[in-house]
Design an enzyme around this catalytic site. Structure first.
Site, PDB file in Angstrom:
ATOM      1  CB  THR A 112      -2.858  41.370  51.042  1.00  0.00           C
ATOM      2  OG1 THR A 112      -4.000  40.554  50.175  1.00  0.00           O
ATOM      3  CG2 THR A 112      -2.294  40.219  51.590  1.00  0.00           C
ATOM      4  CG  HIS A 144       2.220  36.681  45.097  1.00  0.00           C
ATOM      5  ND1 HIS A 144       1.187  36.652  45.973  1.00  0.00           N
ATOM      6  CD2 HIS A 144       2.532  38.428  45.258  1.00  0.00           C
ATOM      7  CE1 HIS A 144       1.966  37.773  47.065  1.00  0.00           C
ATOM      8  NE2 HIS A 144       2.503  38.720  46.208  1.00  0.00           N
ATOM      9  CB  SER A 187       0.828  44.478  50.250  1.00  0.00           C
ATOM     10  OG  SER A 187      -0.139  42.956  50.877  1.00  0.00           O
ATOM     11  CE1 TYR A 213      -3.905  46.468  45.118  1.00  0.00           C
ATOM     12  CE2 TYR A 213      -1.266  46.090  46.861  1.00  0.00           C
ATOM     13  CZ  TYR A 213      -2.350  45.223  46.581  1.00  0.00           C
ATOM     14  OH  TYR A 213      -3.872  44.129  46.894  1.00  0.00           O
TER      15      TYR A 213
END
Length: 788
Positions: free
Chosen positions: A586, A457, A575, A573
């Protein structure tokens, strides 16, 4: 995606064995280094573009301008208003016979200056245009006259064929919100999940912060925003990802799936050949700046360090590293004539599959070290590098990593639910030792020809790899295709060199480290509970008929489903991309709002359909406002994160910022968009769309949920949680999501006369067993128009 877990571990990334890690660099030095890195990156891109003839613009545009000036001079016109004569006077006097040459040089210099001035003006104008984000605030589905004018001007100033970095120098910098506004939004976001006493304590901490620390921290942050390309992205990469000391497996990886119902060929080597060829075609287009994602997709490795990792990116790599049955190979992807054909690549993959040699001692489980805690792997890597430098460089210097799995995967008729869950688990974690998690991505090819992608990531976010994956699936399936017998098209090449088996001459002393890493990886892998289910009662088409945002619709579904699963609300959450800004990544959308909670309570209290529907629309509007604010740089989490890092550099403790960064995300969500609709005919061939992907939970007692709209009439959900938790169950939440989808859809069906209908429970939905296939692509499937 997986960033929610990484974001929640910022405090641990700045501590070691329970003690805080001191950031010894002065904040002024850190700001200077951020600016220096930004300018180095900028100058490197300018120089690279200049060498490839793409900056400051196409050479043809300069030639056209020079020719126009020469034509004007021939017609005895002076477009320079006397400047060319001034330039002639400054040039050396080579004699009368060279008077014409001096005129040409003067015209060339004037054309160059005018060319540069025009391009600079265009970039300034484009930056001003791209700084406008008013179009985000317009109602969904409508476009005002000012926005149409703005869009027309953007198209004019951006040119006919913009390239990868055409807008890079014109993108505005991400703005720094005011501390007062970020704190206000933060308190508003936590109010639904905190009790009165806890909220009062948070509000008191926030008030002290605004009075004592915020002004000074804000000053330094604004200074950084002026010096660096982006005030938060480099710190986000370093402190959220590269300083994280936990395992990359599950925690910093996500996966992408193949077609759900179609496997173009059952031959593992053929699928690998076409997929690798398609990926390298994508890299070629990326190098030519003909596609719009990111520069670190290929030739990139996250190298472990004792305190923090770093990203190593090579300009080029002409091989891939391949793992099969515990052995590593170096497979050349290019010859002197360029990229190898898919059939030649298939031939090499088949030779690896047919190779009967066993794995060497310590080789079979060596890759488990990349799933170990980063500090441990950094120390062991020094020994690996000393004794097997050539093999390690072949892996880390590869374009990407390929894993040829010995087991089949994908949807099966016999047990569709379990088979999809196992498929997702294999992509997310594997067996703990069959992925090189340090590489930017691993292409996974299963024994039955099914594909998948495992992505690290830190180098970029999901839309970037998603863009590449869509191109890969469309190209290998529709453009390259397969012969009737399932092989790649073309003929084998008997003169092709065999893949090189890598030799790992490792000392026995690292065996305990490999065993420890393997046990940790297997424990982590065995603790992940994955569930994937396609929902086909309705999809994006029905939601459009409801005149609401499809993403907001699903987010409220998730709030209702989670409340039914856990009986409480939690921080959520989602994104959102900030790619409207220079080097933006982001921002967080906090989806558990007061309005969403009111809607959920109304549903659970069995209020009337009209009341629930009205509250639903209010909650949708709130979510849309938060999403648009995040995309336009007015989110709160990245700002508060940057303030926290600044406070650490200044050794200025802030209880409020510490509380913000210590928050957990029991519900982490993300939509995987289909970005290149022109590559797929989703109306006539809905099966030929990726089933999306997923990621691990951000909390030991939480869920990770991603979703993708497959065509117009299906939504696929990917849910993950931890088996060790007694509070979560991925399949149970999946059932709650399906029930919530149908309950909310019924509100619209009952309250409005909709043309769109949906299938209710009991009707055909979910897995379509009858449509499973393993075959070459139907020649009637339309192909893209790109020529390679």
């Amino acid at each position: 995606m997986a960033e929610a877990l990484q974001a929640s571990s910022v405090l641990s990334s700045l501590s070691s064995d329970g003690a805080e890690v001191e950031l010894t660099s002065p904040v002024w030095q850190e700001i200077y280094l951020s600016g220096l890195r930004s300018w180095k990156r900028h100058l490197w891109r300018v120089w690279n573009d200049f060498l490839t003839g793409m900056v400051p613009a196409s050479p043809l545009s300069w030639l056209f301008l020079f020719s126009a000036i020469q034509l004007a001079c021939f017609l005895q016109l002076d477009p320079s208003l006397g400047l060319m004569e001034k330039i002639k006077e400054l040039l050396p006097d080579w004699g009368g016979q060279h008077y014409q040459l001096r005129g040409l040089l003067a015209a060339a210099l004037f054309a160059s200056c005018l060319w540069g001035a025009l391009i600079f003006t265009l970039h300034v104008a484009l930056r001003l245009l791209l700084s406008h984000h008013g179009w985000l605030l317009e109602p969904h589905g409508s476009m005002s006259s000012p926005t149409k004018t703005w869009l027309a001007l953007v198209r004019i100033f951006s040119g006919r064929h913009p390239r990868l970095f055409s807008f890079q120098r014109a993108l505005p910098r991400q703005p720094v919100p005011t501390a007062q506004e970020s704190v206000r939004k933060y308190l508003e976001s936590v109010r639904p999940v905190l009790g009165d006493d806890a909220f009062d304590h948070a509000a008191a901490l926030a008030s002290d912060f605004l009075k004592l620390q915020a002004p000074r921290l804000q000053l330094y942050l604004r200074l950084k925003s002026w010096c660096a390309s982006n005030y938060v992205s480099d710190w986000w990469e370093e402190f959220v990802y590269l300083r994280s000391r936990g395992s990359l497996m599950v925690n910093s990886t996500y996966y992408m799936m193949d077609f759900l119902y179609v496997t173009p060929t059952p031959l593992q080597s053929a699928r690998a050949g076409n997929a690798v060829h398609a990926l390298l075609l994508y890299r070629h287009l990326l190098n030519q700046q003909e596609i719009p994602p990111f520069e670190k997709i290929f030739n990139t490795t996250r190298v472990p360090g004792v305190e923090k990792d770093y990203l190593r990116h090579l300009q080029d790599s002409r091989h891939v590293a391949v793992f099969h049955r515990g052995r590593f190979f170096r497979l050349q992807t290019h010859s002197s004539n360029g990229l190898l054909s898919p059939r030649a690549l298939e031939q090499q993959f088949q030779e690896i599959l047919d190779d009967p040699s066993p794995a060497c001692p310590l080789e079979e489980h060596l890759a488990a070290l990349t799933a170990a805690p980063r500090s441990m792997w950094a120390q062991v890597r020094e020994s690996v590098k000393t004794h097997a430098a050539t093999a390690l460089e072949a892996v880390e210097g590869a374009a990407f990593f390929v894993s040829l799995d010995s087991e089949p995967a994908g949807l099966t008729r016999e047990d569709p639910a379990a088979s999809l869950d196992a498929y997702a688990h294999a992509l997310l974690a594997g067996r703990g030792h069959d992925r090189w998690f340090d590489k930017s991505f691993t292409l996974i090819v299963f024994s039955n020809g099914k594909l998948g992608l495992s992505v690290e990531h830190s180098w970029a976010d999901c839309p970037v790899s998603g863009h590449m994956w869509e191109f890969t699936l469309a190209t290998e399936c529709f453009q390259l295709g397969y012969a009737a017998d399932g092989h790649c098209k073309g003929q084998p090449d008997p003169a092709l060199p065999r893949p090189q088996r890598l030799q790992w001459d490792l000392p026995e002393q690292i065996h305990p480290s490999i065993s420890l890493a393997l046990r940790g990886a297997e424990t982590l892998s065995g603790n992940i509970d994955c569930h994937v289910f396609p929902f086909s009662h309705f999809g994006k088409s029905f939601i459009k008929c409801c005149h609401v945002s499809s993403d907001s619709f699903i987010q409220l579904v998730l709030q209702l489903a989670h409340f039914r699963d856990r009986g409480q609300f939690c921080l959520t959450y989602e994104s959102a991309m900030t790619r409207l800004f220079l080097e933006g990544r982001t921002e967080t959308v906090r989806c558990c709002t007061r309005e969403a909670c009111q809607f959920v309570r109304a549903m659970e209290d069995k209020k009337t359909d009209q009341q629930c529907l009205a509250l639903f629309r209010v909650a949708v509007d709130k979510h849309q406002a938060l999403l648009k604010a995040a995309m336009s740089g007015q989110g709160i989490d990245r700002h508060l994160f940057a303030l926290y890092v600044t406070s650490r550099f200044l050794h200025m403790p802030s209880p409020f910022l510490t509380q913000v960064q210590s928050q957990q995300w029991p519900l982490s969500t993300s939509q995987i968009p289909v970005q290149q609709m022109h590559l797929f005919d989703v109306h006539n061939y809905p099966d030929y769309v990726s089933a999306g992907g997923g990621f691990g939970p951000a909390n030991d007692h939480g869920y990770g949920i991603s979703y993708i709209f497959m065509g117009e009439n299906m939504i696929t959900f990917h849910i993950s949680s931890k088996k060790s938790s007694t509070k979560t169950d991925s399949r149970r939440l999946g059932q709650h999501i399906e029930d919530a989808l149908l309950d909310i859809a019924s509100l619209f069906q009952a309250g409005q006369h909709l043309k769109c209908q949906f299938r209710r429970l009991g009707e055909k939905s979910g897995y379509r067993r009858g449509s499973l296939s393993s075959k070459t692509v139907d020649p009637k499937v339309p192909t893209t128009s790109t020529n390679f």
